[in-house]
Design a protein around this motif. Sequence first.
Motif: not given
Length: 205
Positions: A178-199
């Motif tokens: 369920n904590l994995q689901k929390v993470k998945q729900n966050v990292v799939k957000i387009p703006n978060i995904k974009a940040w993770l790719e460029k940071r």
Amino acid sequence: MAPAYKLTYFDVTALGEPIRFLLSYGGIEFEDIRISHESWPALKSSTPFGQLPLLEHNGKVAYQSIAISRYVAKQVKLVGKDDWEDLEIDATVDTITDLRIKLAQYSFETDEKAKKEKEKSILNESLPFYLEKLDAQAKKNNGYFVGGHLTWVDLLFTASLDFINFMAKKDIIANSPNLQKVKQNVVKIPNIKAWLEKRPKDTLQ
């Protein structure tokens, strides 16, 4: 034109990353100032309380990572639906902070004998206890921590994982679905995904 916000922190994820996540989520452009540990001693005395991160906006300077995160969460509408949800969010944030501090006490202990004792109490007792409770909370809220919907504590937890995993020397949510689901729900957000790719790459890793 320079961004209206300037975030100053070390060149790591740690306490600065939840703020970076929140700003990115809201599409708020910010100047990401990264200080090396070598240059920090010369700058320390110029900060309000000799610590980072700092958030600057309209000539004002804010400190304390959780306070800054809470402020940005209000700006990007990631707070609770009512005062009680805000209380639940704050309590969960404090719980995650407690866990992070315990892991830091273990990870950065320099006395090997003391570290071995802390490994037993923190890694084998405290960590499983916290993970069980937090996973149950996330299960109750369908992959979120509070109210069954996305709030800033979900971003704070996910953004903190790299640093927490670094200190624990393992993926702490590997057995917490369920904590994995929390993470998945966050990292799939387009703006978060974009940040993770460029940071930039975390220098701790």
